[in-house]
Design a protein around this motif. Structure first.
Motif, mmCIF file in Angstrom:
data_model
loop_
_atom_site.group_PDB
_atom_site.id
_atom_site.type_symbol
_atom_site.label_atom_id
_atom_site.label_comp_id
_atom_site.label_asym_id
_atom_site.label_seq_id
_atom_site.Cartn_x
_atom_site.Cartn_y
_atom_site.Cartn_z
ATOM 1 N N ASP A 171 -66.142 3.319 -11.603
ATOM 2 C CA ASP A 171 -66.267 3.451 -10.151
ATOM 3 C C ASP A 171 -67.587 2.871 -9.636
ATOM 4 N N MET A 222 -67.251 -1.268 -9.956
ATOM 5 C CA MET A 222 -66.216 -2.016 -9.224
ATOM 6 C C MET A 222 -66.754 -2.722 -7.975
ATOM 7 N N ARG A 269 -66.300 -6.768 -7.463
ATOM 8 C CA ARG A 269 -65.686 -7.401 -6.285
ATOM 9 C C ARG A 269 -66.650 -8.392 -5.637
ATOM 10 N N GLN A 287 -55.173 2.817 -14.586
ATOM 11 C CA GLN A 287 -55.708 2.765 -13.225
ATOM 12 C C GLN A 287 -56.857 1.764 -13.134
ATOM 13 N N GLN A 288 -57.679 1.692 -14.161
ATOM 14 C CA GLN A 288 -58.768 0.719 -14.160
ATOM 15 C C GLN A 288 -58.228 -0.711 -14.147
ATOM 16 N N ARG A 298 -55.383 -1.543 -12.816
ATOM 17 C CA ARG A 298 -54.882 -1.733 -11.450
ATOM 18 C C ARG A 298 -56.025 -2.107 -10.493
ATOM 19 N N ASP A 299 -57.163 -1.440 -10.661
ATOM 20 C CA ASP A 299 -58.326 -1.749 -9.830
ATOM 21 C C ASP A 299 -58.775 -3.193 -10.040
ATOM 22 N N HIS A 300 -58.815 -3.634 -11.281
ATOM 23 C CA HIS A 300 -59.219 -5.016 -11.583
ATOM 24 C C HIS A 300 -58.228 -6.018 -10.973
#
Length: 159
Positions: free
Chosen positions: A20, A23, A27, A150-151, A153-155
């Motif tokens: 968290d 990220m 980005r 989930q990580q 998915r975030d990437h």
């Protein structure tokens, strides 16, 4: 295998917290590196996305050669298949003197890199879904896999 549940929970919480925290920087780096005005080298773009360098690919060549030899020594399957491949021209080697054509080629390469990375993330997400769908995991291992999924998915969303 004996898993210390408390230690696993602590490690997962640390991983979630680190992810968290990192990220937003990930980005930001993606936005800067893939900005057309950044003039970032293709190798730098690939490195940001985790694409292996040519040297790393050549290092894996020995294993690939062994697998190829093994495959060549087995009976071929009787299945017909059409081979497909494609490449995106490297802007450094473009023969066009038109800056717009060179910019378009660079943009196509960027899209190819980003789509490939998104595809890798999608494959990981699917793999985790399949494993989680078996129902044969302990709750702790399931929690870890859901976090990793989930990580990914975030990437994928960041790209």
């Amino acid at each position: 295998m004996d898993i210390n549940r408390d230690e696993l929970r602590r490690q997962l919480a640390d991983s979630r917290r680190d992810h968290d925290e990192l990220m937003p920087a990930f980005r930001s780096i993606l936005a800067r590196v893939f900005d057309p005005s950044s003039r970032a080298a293709n190798a730098d773009k690939a490195a940001v996305l985790g694409v292996p360098s040519r040297r790393a690919l050549l290092g894996a060549g020995g294993a690939l050669a062994g697998a190829t030899l093994l495959a060549a020594c087995t009976d071929a399957k009787k299945k017909e298949q059409i081979a497909q491949s494609g490449t995106v021209p490297d802007p450094k080697t473009t023969t066009s003197l038109d800056p717009q054509v060179a910019a378009d080629e660079a943009q196509r390469l960027d899209l190819n890199l980003l789509r490939t990375s998104q595809s890798v993330e999608a494959s990981a997400i699917t793999a985790y879904s399949l494993v989680l769908g078996t129902g044969k995991l302990s709750s702790e291992v399931g929690d870890a896999l859901r976090l990793f999924q989930q990580q990914h998915r975030d990437h994928q969303a960041a790209m």
